[in-house]
Design a protein around this motif. Structure first.
Motif, PDB file in Angstrom:
ATOM      1  N   ASN A   1       0.824  -1.218   0.000  1.00  0.00           N
ATOM      2  CA  ASN A   1       0.000   0.000   0.000  1.00  0.00           C
ATOM      3  C   ASN A   1       0.856   1.265   0.000  1.00  0.00           C
ATOM      4  OD1 ASN A   1      -2.282  -1.576   0.058  1.00  0.00           O
ATOM      5  ND2 ASN A   1      -2.460  -1.518   2.298  1.00  0.00           N
ATOM      6  N   THR A   2       2.025   1.170   0.609  1.00  0.00           N
ATOM      7  CA  THR A   2       2.881   2.355   0.685  1.00  0.00           C
ATOM      8  C   THR A   2       3.700   2.529  -0.592  1.00  0.00           C
ATOM      9  OG1 THR A   2       2.967   2.056   3.063  1.00  0.00           O
ATOM     10  CG2 THR A   2       4.581   3.544   2.130  1.00  0.00           C
ATOM     11  N   ASN A   3       3.845   1.468  -1.354  1.00  0.00           N
ATOM     12  CA  ASN A   3       4.551   1.547  -2.647  1.00  0.00           C
ATOM     13  C   ASN A   3       3.973   2.640  -3.549  1.00  0.00           C
ATOM     14  OD1 ASN A   3       5.644  -1.786  -3.753  1.00  0.00           O
ATOM     15  ND2 ASN A   3       6.582  -0.302  -2.410  1.00  0.00           N
ATOM     16  N   HIS A   4       2.706   2.897  -3.343  1.00  0.00           N
ATOM     17  CA  HIS A   4       1.972   3.991  -3.977  1.00  0.00           C
ATOM     18  C   HIS A   4       2.776   5.309  -3.950  1.00  0.00           C
ATOM     19  CE1 HIS A   4      -1.241   6.763  -4.760  1.00  0.00           C
ATOM     20  NE2 HIS A   4      -1.421   7.117  -3.507  1.00  0.00           N
ATOM     21  N   ILE A   5       3.673   5.432  -2.989  1.00  0.00           N
ATOM     22  CA  ILE A   5       4.527   6.623  -2.867  1.00  0.00           C
ATOM     23  C   ILE A   5       5.335   6.845  -4.149  1.00  0.00           C
ATOM     24  CG2 ILE A   5       6.674   5.582  -1.915  1.00  0.00           C
ATOM     25  CD1 ILE A   5       5.054   8.479  -0.160  1.00  0.00           C
TER      26      ILE A   5
END
Lengths: 283, 283
Positions: free
Chosen positions: A271-275
């Motif tokens: 979900n944080t890869n979205h960064i």
């Protein structure tokens, strides 16, 4: 705006002086600093043309204040007292609310423009200054409506000429967002450095393994405590809030690991890869 | 060592293949991957010369295993089963204890060298591979005494030829130190990214302020969850310990701020500034 007084001749003040001088070689940059050694260094590095003292700002067309934010709060009213009616004063502090408050009722409030150029490195002092630091960077301007229109225009031209894009924000919003985007990063980096130093008494081990992501994550832990302590003090409420959320997220991650829930660990990262996409939008 | 089989052709496997080929253009690099699309990509990028399947390692002089560490643990015994008596097998996993344990009693244990090249970026896959990634980087070799002397020598030459310095460590020490120097950095970065994304629903604000240190601190949050989940799983005990210490340091910093003890906040940062000298030692 030919007579420019740079109060603070370090990374930000020095780099601004270099860029402004490059745009217009006819300006005269006067450097002001608490430390004479710093001024001499700035002079040797051709960052400033002349040394000056605070009282000299009575001759200024433009005063740029790039010193720690506690010193800015203290000094700004005096600077406004001293300048001529036509001069512009800008600051480059990493907090905006306390600085704007310090001059809200000053008779020369309309000569002041509060700004935060979002640029920098982990280094400080005149030797850290360099040409081109501000190209493509954002300059956040606060309470623009409180500055004389003519001086707004001059500032806008000056900072867009050296390559910056201007964004307008109120001081409260600035301090809140910057706590997430900058202040928290610095604390996370400092505490990461501390955690590793405390553990790794044998520095050879750090030496050998530091390539593995540590170096970039801990880069900001080289930053100047003299500069950052007053920032954290002025932005205390926001910074504490970001720290609470960050600590809770870390605790949650640790709990997932303790529960052997590695599917959830995976999802936390996914979900944080979205960064990626967010940061790609920047480039 | 002319017939080289690269199991995994991503950032690490692909970059090793490129560097080895550059040193000795006569080697033939055979690529092996679960995904045919990945192999085709590696072929197009000239990372590998030929596509192969696992059984083909029976023709290998050297097998390089650069796949997620859970897959390495599962596959390594089979690879050793298949290779000829004279072949060398190396892995490039970020954990070493579970991998070494997986083959400790294998009849061909002496054909295996456990290593961890401390190099990489936040990107993955064949497109992330590049020549020169390993120049000046450290290659940590574990349990060197368990590998045939002749194969040790060949590996040593191969990896120093592509620019690496070799360090020897036991798997327990490797996993403990790397938890501090790499695994914790990745979690701190992922959770920093999460904290900011959760808060900043309006991504324009991130866009405008990301220059201020956030970008480098959050860089590792772009890393592959497929690769990192099994690393955290295998190194669970060490990683949880580092997380506890990191969380405690952050809590302490927050408490100092809550108590308005900014002299102590200053000292926390000042003491960590020491990281400068440590990291300067690296360059």
């Amino acid at each position: 705006m030919k007579q420019i007084y740079s109060i603070g001749v370090g990374l930000i003040g020095g780099s601004l002086a270099l860029d402004i001088k490059k745009q217009d070689p006819e300006v005269v940059i006067h450097g002001i600093s608490r430390k004479d050694a710093t001024l001499n260094q700035a002079l040797e590095l051709n960052i400033i043309d002349k040394k000056a003292v605070l009282e000299d700002v009575k001759h200024a067309d433009l005063v740029i204040v790039s010193i720690p934010v506690d010193a800015t709060v203290k000094l700004l009213p005096t600077i406004l007292d001293l300048i001529p009616e036509t001069a512009l004063v800008v600051d480059a502090g990493s907090t905006k609310l306390d600085i704007c408050k310090a001059v809200e009722n000053h008779p020369k409030r309309r000569n002041f423009l509060a700004m935060h150029p979002i640029a920098g490195t982990e280094f400080s002092g005149p030797t850290a200054a360099f040409e081109g630091l501000f190209i493509g960077k954002t300059n956040i301007v606060c309470e623009v409506e409180k500055t004389t229109f003519k001086l707004q225009e001059k500032a806008l031209k000056l900072f867009t000429d050296i390559g910056m894009r201007i964004r307008y924000m109120n001081p409260e919003a600035h301090d809140k967002h910057i706590a997430y985007m900058s202040h928290l990063s610095h604390i996370s980096s400092f505490m990461l450095g501390k955690t590793v130093i405390d553990k790794e008494k044998n520095e050879r081990d750090i030496f050998d393994m530091a390539g593995s992501g540590f170096e970039s994550t801990v880069r900001l832990a080289k930053s100047s405590p003299e500069m950052w302590t007053p920032i954290f003090e002025q932005n205390k409420t926001n910074v504490i809030e970001t720290l609470e959320e960050y600590i809770n997220n870390l605790k949650h991650f640790k709990e997932l690991m303790e529960q052997d829930d590695f599917e959830a660990v995976f999802n936390e990262m996914k979900n944080t890869n979205h960064i990626k996409d967010i940061l790609n939008g920047i480039a």
